[in-house]
Enzyme design. Sequence first.
Site, mmCIF file in Angstrom:
data_model
loop_
_atom_site.group_PDB
_atom_site.id
_atom_site.type_symbol
_atom_site.label_atom_id
_atom_site.label_comp_id
_atom_site.label_asym_id
_atom_site.label_seq_id
_atom_site.Cartn_x
_atom_site.Cartn_y
_atom_site.Cartn_z
ATOM 1 N N LEU A 575 -45.340 35.796 12.152
ATOM 2 C CA LEU A 575 -45.707 34.776 13.132
ATOM 3 C C LEU A 575 -45.301 35.164 14.548
ATOM 4 C CD1 LEU A 575 -44.790 31.500 11.192
ATOM 5 C CD2 LEU A 575 -47.046 32.520 11.512
ATOM 6 N N GLY A 576 -44.181 35.833 14.689
ATOM 7 C CA GLY A 576 -43.737 36.196 16.030
ATOM 8 C C GLY A 576 -42.410 36.931 15.986
ATOM 9 N N GLY A 578 -38.625 37.792 18.553
ATOM 10 C CA GLY A 578 -37.830 37.538 19.744
ATOM 11 C C GLY A 578 -36.949 38.716 20.061
ATOM 12 N N GLY A 581 -34.699 39.035 16.622
ATOM 13 C CA GLY A 581 -35.189 38.745 15.281
ATOM 14 C C GLY A 581 -36.678 38.506 15.230
ATOM 15 N N ASP A 718 -37.869 22.684 24.620
ATOM 16 C CA ASP A 718 -39.161 23.387 24.556
ATOM 17 C C ASP A 718 -40.163 22.574 23.755
ATOM 18 O OD1 ASP A 718 -41.051 25.307 25.019
ATOM 19 O OD2 ASP A 718 -40.347 26.677 23.473
#
Length: 862
Positions: A575-576, A578, A581, A718
């Site tokens: 999914l993504g 950072g 991680g 956020d």
Amino acid sequence: MKHLSDFPLRLLIGLYLFEAVSSQVNPGVCRYALGMSGGQITDEDISASSQWSESTAARYGRLDCEEGDGAWCPEITVEPDHLKEFLQVDLRSLYFITLVGTQGRHAGGMGNEFAQMYKIKYSRDGSRWISWRNRQGKQVIEGNRNTYDIALRDLQPPIIARLVRFMPVIDHSMNVCMRVELYGCEWLDGLVSYNSPVGQQMSLPAYPVYLNDSVYDGAIIHSMTEGLGLLTDGVCGEDDFTLSHVHIGWPGYDYVGWNNNSFPDGFVEIMFEFDRTRNFTSMKVHCNNMYSQHVKAFRQVVCYFRSDLDWEATPLSFSPVKDEKNPSARFVTVNLANHMASAIKCQFYFADAWMLFSEITFQSDTAMYNTTLVTPKAVIPLNPQPGVSPRPSPEDDPTHKVDDSNTRILIGCLVAIIFILVAIIVIILWRQVWQKMMEKASRRMLDDELTASLSIQSETFVYNNNQSSTTNEQESSSAYEHIFPLGPDYQEPSRLILKLPEFAQSLEEPASTSTAASQSQDGAPHYAEADIVNLQGVTGSNTYAIPAVTMDLLSGKDVAVEEFPRKLLIFKEKLGEGQFGEVHLCEAEGMQEFMDEDYLFDVPEDQPVLVAVKMLRSDANKNARNDFLKEIKIMSRLKDPNIIRLLAVCIYSDPLCMITEYMENGDLNQFLSHHEPEGQLALFSKAPTVSFSNLCYMATQMASGMKYLSSLKFVHRDLATRNCLVGKNYTIKIADFGMSRNLYSGDYYRIQGRAVLPIRWMSWESILLGKFTTASDVWAFGVTLWEVLNFCKEQPYSQLTDEQVIENTGEFFRDQKRQIYLPQPVLCPDSLYQIMLSCWRRNAKERPSFQEIHKALLDLQP
């Protein structure tokens, strides 16, 4: 000096507005490519009746492109008078279209198909289609003569449309292929139709003057209904209306006129329908005043406003100054006093025997917002010989006709701007290379000393030797510390805003002991990268900001979740990622056995459960590992139906993992962007729909989840649709890993290529002062609600650059009523928009609590 770089552009805009005060749109200037060749129009917005093959599908019908097999081609041979084949472009909103361009199928010299003629149909709402006709009533447009030249054709009259269809026409059977482009600009008025009496004929001694609306595209019987025409074509009539129009040749062509004797009540009533409820500031009516022919501007106008279904009882009345000395035609501006309306009905009273109008335009907050911010890609000048196909040469190409002095000035300014931009880019690139070299050296020296503490000091909890004090709203710390030694050129959002002298002078209050460390020599709190890394989270997602007292309580407790066997995780999709991680979508087998009794899955025990796995990289440093474990502790305490729950962990070996819920319909942003509101347009597009009541239901769940977080003194920092997940039956759960996804990288403002901030969702005090509070979460909730009501089709402040968004926060700080608010969405009733506006109040203490927002949304439920 901060606006010096865009001064030439602002000057050009000012010159243009000065010269074009006569009309809201200028067909001679409104000729920007709308995005077929440039790619701004997406493949999903291009469709066709049929296609030869996959390689000649609608998406390949882009002007000057040769992808696929070189063009769009219909499946069957086009027969004479066969108008069932079409290439359709959806512009997503209303545009004023003045020019079209077409090409054939070149395909690198292999193609031999083009359309010699074609027709155009257009629609403003997707249900009613209108055949375009020129000023002489002719529908067929001359197309191409070969497969490679671009044929540009002026649309006279121009059209106002969202959907446009190109329909090939031939006089004998043949294969045709097309590539197309549309040129124009955004239709700022929002006007979709006007209804009025039919124009009349004036009998003069020499000849009759026809004052009918000859290009009206609605129904014309005894009156004109559901259409637009001469009053919105951008062309103002002559001072002497008896002169023949240059394009047509009959007197009075550009005017619509009425005789007083035909209206016993003494007025002509015109009703205007708009695309949405708007906040109207003024109306401009271009009137003839040739009193020698008994023609004068109106004596009085009385306007009624309709916002929902009913007309307001009290009308607005306006009387212009009488003028019997100057026979020139003129614009009369009517102040509409910021009335909110989706329709306006105006009664224009006669001042003499005749009343003649040639243009009526409206100014609203939405229109002003777009006027200053739309940046066109390219402009095509007027073709001096409409109907002649331009060749790519200086003699024939309309883009090379630069006889006008204004065009030469424009080109000179653009060249100067290009040189300035090139110089700026070179400087920026050099500074970035130098800074990266310095940072690499700093990272090697300080890698073992990296710290990223949770924001635990705030104005809510101020600690002295023997006492602590609390307030109603929880703030995370503005006492930041730097991880890396950054040079003097390091720019934070607050440093950008310090260019505003008012802001720099206002920060002269003495700092308390707890916040003194966050103050620089100029007295303003700055973002330090340590806090931004914290905001970004270990795995690239947000970690909740919590008070120090709560963190102390958490630190003394064990994690209330079980260890999950790694072998039972089946990785499906990344999914993504950072800084330290990654986030993966996984299926977890046997997860039901690891759950608390108070939590039930809507999944049979023998089937895997969809989960999101946050995984810490094995090479992460000690501080990142500690923060990851703190995040687990925080997440393990969150138990609410509308908050994503931590299900299990894998912490006995590397890499460390936390396993959270994931919903089968993905995030709310993607879910809504692939749906349409219920209505005729959705039926036409065959897209799945979501009702207004379901939108309210989802918004209520978001408010409920945030009410739970605020009760724990947690600050999300956020909140956005990208951080809300959608389950069955429109179930909403608030998550926190939207920041880690590349899909949403454009939603974050990047500082020196590293730190990221969701500034379009952030309150002014979060951007300028570094304050993250429950009240700033309320601000973000208002923006998220705006996203929901727009079906996530548009980014907040989409017409503003990141720098302009930050500048707008300065307007909130100054509070001089010049700040820009997000406009009211089409589907949004006034009551719901008032909730949004209350979330964006300047004073944080005046914003509603999540408890109040949740109750208000419950009251709006049908």
